[in-house]
Motif scaffolding. Structure first.
Motif, mmCIF file in Angstrom:
data_model
loop_
_atom_site.group_PDB
_atom_site.id
_atom_site.type_symbol
_atom_site.label_atom_id
_atom_site.label_comp_id
_atom_site.label_asym_id
_atom_site.label_seq_id
_atom_site.Cartn_x
_atom_site.Cartn_y
_atom_site.Cartn_z
ATOM 1 N N ASP A 21 -2.756 2.749 -3.080
ATOM 2 C CA ASP A 21 -4.229 2.320 -3.433
ATOM 3 C C ASP A 21 -4.268 0.640 -2.994
ATOM 4 O O ASP A 21 -3.448 0.090 -3.048
ATOM 5 C CB ASP A 21 -4.563 2.592 -4.764
ATOM 6 N N TRP A 22 -5.509 0.537 -2.135
ATOM 7 C CA TRP A 22 -5.583 -0.637 -1.391
ATOM 8 C C TRP A 22 -5.894 -1.861 -2.516
ATOM 9 O O TRP A 22 -5.357 -2.914 -2.379
ATOM 10 C CB TRP A 22 -6.805 -0.528 -0.393
ATOM 11 N N ARG A 42 -9.278 -0.628 -12.959
ATOM 12 C CA ARG A 42 -9.421 -0.072 -11.951
ATOM 13 C C ARG A 42 -11.028 -0.115 -11.554
ATOM 14 O O ARG A 42 -11.943 0.341 -12.446
ATOM 15 C CB ARG A 42 -9.109 1.626 -11.904
ATOM 16 N N ARG A 45 -4.764 -1.619 -5.641
ATOM 17 C CA ARG A 45 -3.569 -2.096 -6.444
ATOM 18 C C ARG A 45 -2.528 -2.841 -5.344
ATOM 19 O O ARG A 45 -1.773 -3.461 -6.030
ATOM 20 C CB ARG A 45 -3.195 -0.737 -7.078
ATOM 21 N N TYR A 55 0.989 -1.072 0.067
ATOM 22 C CA TYR A 55 -0.168 0.061 0.060
ATOM 23 C C TYR A 55 0.844 1.137 0.135
ATOM 24 O O TYR A 55 0.698 2.296 -0.733
ATOM 25 C CB TYR A 55 -0.875 -0.212 1.194
#
Length: 167
Positions: free
Chosen positions: A27-28, A79, A30, A22
């Motif tokens: 970004d959690w 995403r 990713r 992270y």
């Protein structure tokens, strides 16, 4: 090192490795992808890692290298979105063409007329405020606005001018 050792390692160290991931990507979602990719790479090399004493630093190195390769690619992958759009957005290319044509014609107006139009319609000033800012009378603002709009209507036509100024 066998497969059970790998499972034990993943169960014990995944939360800490996820935090590292992270911090690398911000970004959690990713970070989870990064950790999964890194653990897959580590699993493929797991038998060779029996010779290495520090497995966790190896995995962290894989995390950093994978995050770096993702950054270099500049493709962030798919995403997830909370809400999917139901319909496509409107095609505003005609509006952009009309607005561009309008501003080209506005630039050709005399300076005072151009200033009056910008203050009245772009900056949304009142006639009195426009007059005060330009140092002229309210009547001058009205007459310059009328002349400028008349010139633009003559050059562009009523439909184009009304469609653009309405927005």
């Amino acid at each position: 090192m066998n497969e059970q050792d790998f499972r034990d390692f993943v169960a014990a160290r995944s939360p800490a490795l996820l935090r590292t991931a992270y911090l690398l990507v911000g970004d959690w979602h990713r970070a989870e992808d990064l950790l999964q990719t890194s653990l897959t790479k580590t699993y493929l090399a797991w038998r060779r890692l029996g010779e290495i004493d520090a497995v966790e630093p190896y995995v962290r190195k894989v995390l950093v290298n994978t995050a770096t390769s993702w950054w270099r690619r500049r493709w962030l992958g798919e995403r997830p979105a909370d809400v999917l759009p139901e319909v496509a957005g409107p095609d505003e290319s005609d509006d952009l063409v009309a607005r561009d044509a309008l501003w080209r014609q506005v630039r050709l107006l005399p300076t005072r007329q151009r200033a009056v139009l910008v203050l009245r319609y772009y900056e949304d000033q009142t006639e009195a405020e426009t007059a005060r800012l330009l140092g002229v009378s309210v009547g001058t603002v009205k007459s310059q606005t009328s002349r400028a709009l008349g010139t633009l209507r003559g050059r562009l036509g009523d439909r184009t001018l009304e469609g653009v100024t309405a927005r």
